[in-house]
Design a protein around this motif. Structure first.
Motif, mmCIF file in Angstrom:
data_model
loop_
_atom_site.group_PDB
_atom_site.id
_atom_site.type_symbol
_atom_site.label_atom_id
_atom_site.label_comp_id
_atom_site.label_asym_id
_atom_site.label_seq_id
_atom_site.Cartn_x
_atom_site.Cartn_y
_atom_site.Cartn_z
ATOM 1 N N TRP A 35 -0.454 1.702 6.527
ATOM 2 C CA TRP A 35 -0.354 2.794 5.565
ATOM 3 C C TRP A 35 -1.065 2.393 4.280
ATOM 4 O O TRP A 35 -0.921 1.267 3.807
ATOM 5 C CB TRP A 35 1.097 3.126 5.233
ATOM 6 N N TYR A 36 -1.806 3.377 3.729
ATOM 7 C CA TYR A 36 -2.497 3.210 2.462
ATOM 8 C C TYR A 36 -2.130 4.370 1.549
ATOM 9 O O TYR A 36 -1.812 5.471 2.007
ATOM 10 C CB TYR A 36 -4.018 3.228 2.669
ATOM 11 N N VAL A 37 -2.256 4.136 0.243
ATOM 12 C CA VAL A 37 -2.042 5.178 -0.744
ATOM 13 C C VAL A 37 -3.285 5.288 -1.624
ATOM 14 O O VAL A 37 -3.936 4.281 -1.907
ATOM 15 C CB VAL A 37 -0.786 4.902 -1.601
ATOM 16 N N GLN A 38 -3.590 6.508 -2.031
ATOM 17 C CA GLN A 38 -4.733 6.737 -2.926
ATOM 18 C C GLN A 38 -4.279 7.584 -4.098
ATOM 19 O O GLN A 38 -3.893 8.744 -3.929
ATOM 20 C CB GLN A 38 -5.872 7.422 -2.180
ATOM 21 N N TYR A 39 -4.346 7.002 -5.297
ATOM 22 C CA TYR A 39 -4.071 7.746 -6.510
ATOM 23 C C TYR A 39 -5.348 8.455 -6.949
ATOM 24 O O TYR A 39 -6.453 8.035 -6.569
ATOM 25 C CB TYR A 39 -3.519 6.822 -7.581
ATOM 26 N N PRO A 40 -5.240 9.502 -7.757
ATOM 27 C CA PRO A 40 -6.422 10.294 -8.125
ATOM 28 C C PRO A 40 -7.562 9.431 -8.674
ATOM 29 O O PRO A 40 -7.345 8.557 -9.512
ATOM 30 C CB PRO A 40 -5.880 11.246 -9.190
ATOM 31 N N ARG A 42 -9.187 7.054 -7.460
ATOM 32 C CA ARG A 42 -9.092 5.620 -7.177
ATOM 33 C C ARG A 42 -9.412 5.349 -5.712
ATOM 34 O O ARG A 42 -9.401 6.256 -4.878
ATOM 35 C CB ARG A 42 -7.672 5.115 -7.479
ATOM 36 N N GLY A 43 -9.641 4.075 -5.405
ATOM 37 C CA GLY A 43 -9.789 3.681 -4.014
ATOM 38 C C GLY A 43 -8.425 3.602 -3.342
ATOM 39 O O GLY A 43 -7.391 3.836 -3.959
ATOM 40 N N LEU A 44 -8.417 3.267 -2.057
ATOM 41 C CA LEU A 44 -7.169 3.156 -1.327
ATOM 42 C C LEU A 44 -6.500 1.815 -1.608
ATOM 43 O O LEU A 44 -7.171 0.797 -1.734
ATOM 44 C CB LEU A 44 -7.422 3.278 0.183
ATOM 45 N N GLN A 45 -5.167 1.858 -1.672
ATOM 46 C CA GLN A 45 -4.391 0.631 -1.830
ATOM 47 C C GLN A 45 -3.530 0.432 -0.591
ATOM 48 O O GLN A 45 -2.875 1.360 -0.127
ATOM 49 C CB GLN A 45 -3.489 0.716 -3.053
ATOM 50 N N PHE A 46 -3.503 -0.781 -0.095
ATOM 51 C CA PHE A 46 -2.709 -1.125 1.075
ATOM 52 C C PHE A 46 -1.222 -1.099 0.726
ATOM 53 O O PHE A 46 -0.805 -1.637 -0.305
ATOM 54 C CB PHE A 46 -3.120 -2.518 1.548
ATOM 55 N N LEU A 47 -0.416 -0.462 1.582
ATOM 56 C CA LEU A 47 1.034 -0.419 1.385
ATOM 57 C C LEU A 47 1.781 -1.348 2.339
ATOM 58 O O LEU A 47 2.633 -2.125 1.916
ATOM 59 C CB LEU A 47 1.553 1.002 1.610
ATOM 60 N N LEU A 48 1.477 -1.229 3.629
ATOM 61 C CA LEU A 48 2.194 -2.031 4.617
ATOM 62 C C LEU A 48 1.488 -1.927 5.966
ATOM 63 O O LEU A 48 0.624 -1.070 6.155
ATOM 64 C CB LEU A 48 3.651 -1.577 4.756
ATOM 65 N N GLY A 53 7.027 -7.324 16.050
ATOM 66 C CA GLY A 53 8.295 -7.731 15.460
ATOM 67 C C GLY A 53 9.181 -6.556 15.111
ATOM 68 O O GLY A 53 9.235 -5.549 15.831
ATOM 69 N N ASP A 54 9.868 -6.644 13.980
ATOM 70 C CA ASP A 54 10.833 -5.625 13.576
ATOM 71 C C ASP A 54 10.188 -4.257 13.488
ATOM 72 O O ASP A 54 9.092 -4.108 12.956
ATOM 73 C CB ASP A 54 11.435 -5.972 12.208
ATOM 74 N N ASN A 55 10.932 -3.269 13.948
ATOM 75 C CA ASN A 55 10.405 -1.912 13.904
ATOM 76 C C ASN A 55 10.402 -1.334 12.498
ATOM 77 O O ASN A 55 9.689 -0.372 12.224
ATOM 78 C CB ASN A 55 11.210 -0.999 14.836
ATOM 79 N N LEU A 56 11.198 -1.883 11.608
ATOM 80 C CA LEU A 56 11.212 -1.425 10.226
ATOM 81 C C LEU A 56 10.399 -2.408 9.384
ATOM 82 O O LEU A 56 10.747 -3.575 9.265
ATOM 83 C CB LEU A 56 12.648 -1.333 9.714
ATOM 84 N N VAL A 57 9.335 -1.900 8.807
ATOM 85 C CA VAL A 57 8.421 -2.727 8.034
ATOM 86 C C VAL A 57 8.577 -2.366 6.560
ATOM 87 O O VAL A 57 8.527 -1.194 6.200
ATOM 88 C CB VAL A 57 6.966 -2.480 8.462
ATOM 89 N N LYS A 58 8.737 -3.361 5.724
ATOM 90 C CA LYS A 58 8.853 -3.112 4.281
ATOM 91 C C LYS A 58 7.522 -3.411 3.607
ATOM 92 O O LYS A 58 6.812 -4.359 3.989
ATOM 93 C CB LYS A 58 9.964 -3.959 3.691
ATOM 94 N N GLY A 59 7.200 -2.592 2.598
ATOM 95 C CA GLY A 59 5.927 -2.756 1.929
ATOM 96 C C GLY A 59 6.054 -2.692 0.422
ATOM 97 O O GLY A 59 7.119 -2.917 -0.139
ATOM 98 N N SER A 60 4.955 -2.341 -0.202
ATOM 99 C CA SER A 60 4.883 -2.303 -1.667
ATOM 100 C C SER A 60 5.573 -1.060 -2.218
ATOM 101 O O SER A 60 5.718 -0.052 -1.527
ATOM 102 C CB SER A 60 3.423 -2.289 -2.109
ATOM 103 N N PHE A 74 4.891 6.328 13.445
ATOM 104 C CA PHE A 74 4.945 5.280 12.411
ATOM 105 C C PHE A 74 5.102 6.003 11.079
ATOM 106 O O PHE A 74 4.187 6.067 10.266
ATOM 107 C CB PHE A 74 3.677 4.428 12.470
ATOM 108 N N HIS A 75 6.266 6.543 10.835
ATOM 109 C CA HIS A 75 6.506 7.353 9.643
ATOM 110 C C HIS A 75 6.764 6.489 8.422
ATOM 111 O O HIS A 75 7.505 5.495 8.493
ATOM 112 C CB HIS A 75 7.694 8.290 9.863
ATOM 113 N N LEU A 76 6.220 6.897 7.315
ATOM 114 C CA LEU A 76 6.406 6.219 6.027
ATOM 115 C C LEU A 76 7.624 6.825 5.334
ATOM 116 O O LEU A 76 7.770 8.056 5.292
ATOM 117 C CB LEU A 76 5.151 6.417 5.162
ATOM 118 N N LYS A 77 8.438 5.954 4.749
ATOM 119 C CA LYS A 77 9.681 6.436 4.134
ATOM 120 C C LYS A 77 9.933 5.731 2.809
ATOM 121 O O LYS A 77 9.457 4.617 2.578
ATOM 122 C CB LYS A 77 10.864 6.184 5.076
#
Lengths: 115, 112
Positions: A35-40, A42-48, A53-60, A74-77
């Motif tokens: 998953w990546y995020v893009q603010y207005p 800006r380029g893309l930033q990596f989240l997670l 391994g674990d099905n629940l992945v924690k990110g930024s 692979f839903h982001l929450k």
């Protein structure tokens, strides 16, 4: 060929409420998902990412994602949304061709968090 | 912190001009990528490179070429710009293997 789908062009949520941004995938072999995020303007930033391994992945920034093999999702929450989370979110899957270094991106989901 | 820089944030060119977009990364990454981003289409890969002087076509290479003479630098060339190449161009770099890519801020190119 690998692909990801983001079924929602836009998601609206009130600040303080939980948010979910959906992603489904189609791969042959093991899925490696990002998953990546893009603010207005800006380029893309990596989240997670999910590799294994674990099905629940924690990110930024308090985000997490749940890998579900049976539903190929692979839903982001995030438990509690902030106005500052408003941005464009992209799901991506590793492409096994090209030496395994390429990513295939979804079309993006615009998240809008309102007061 | 990984830093990926792109030579211009905004660029306006005329149809038929030759356009160079430059990208530099400072983390000794083997892989570098050029994407274009258009509303509703997400990111589409134009070209990528996994080593100096090596390049591979992505999904939409037509009308573009690339150059990688040094490990840290990856250039995208529009040989003869056309209006349908008006877009946001994003450069990224990454390590070999299943690793995330790091993106530059993007260049918004307008071809008139």
């Amino acid at each position: 060929a690998q692909s990801v789908a983001q079924p929602e062009d836009q998601v609206n949520v009130a600040e303080g409420n939980p948010l979910t941004v959906k992603c489904t995938y189609s791969v042959s072999g093991n899925p490696y998902l990002f998953w990546y995020v893009q603010y207005p303007n800006r380029g893309l930033q990596f989240l997670l990412k999910y590799i294994t391994g674990d099905n629940l992945v924690k990110g930024s920034y308090g985000f997490e994602a749940e890998f579900n093999k049976s539903q190929t999702s692979f839903h982001l929450k995030k438990p509690s949304a902030l106005v500052s989370d408003s941005a464009l979110y992209f799901c991506a899957v590793r492409d096994a061709t090209g030496g395994g270094n390429k990513l295939t991106f979804g079309t993006g989901t615009q998240l809008k968090v309102e007061l | 912190d990984v830093k990926v820089t792109q030579s211009s944030r905004y660029l306006v060119k005329r149809t038929g001009e030759k356009v160079f977009l430059e990208c530099v990364q400072d983390m000794d990454h083997e892989n570098m990528f050029w994407y274009r981003q258009d509303p509703g289409l997400g990111l589409r890969l134009i070209y990528f490179s996994y080593d100096v002087k090596m390049k591979e076509k992505g999904d939409i290479p037509e009308g573009y070429s690339v150059s990688r003479e040094k490990k840290e630098r990856f250039s995208l060339i529009l040989e003869s710009a056309s209006t349908n190449q008006t877009s946001m161009y994003l450069c990224a770099s990454g390590l070999q293997g299943v690793h995330e890519q790091y993106f530059g801020p993007g260049t918004r190119l307008t071809v008139t």
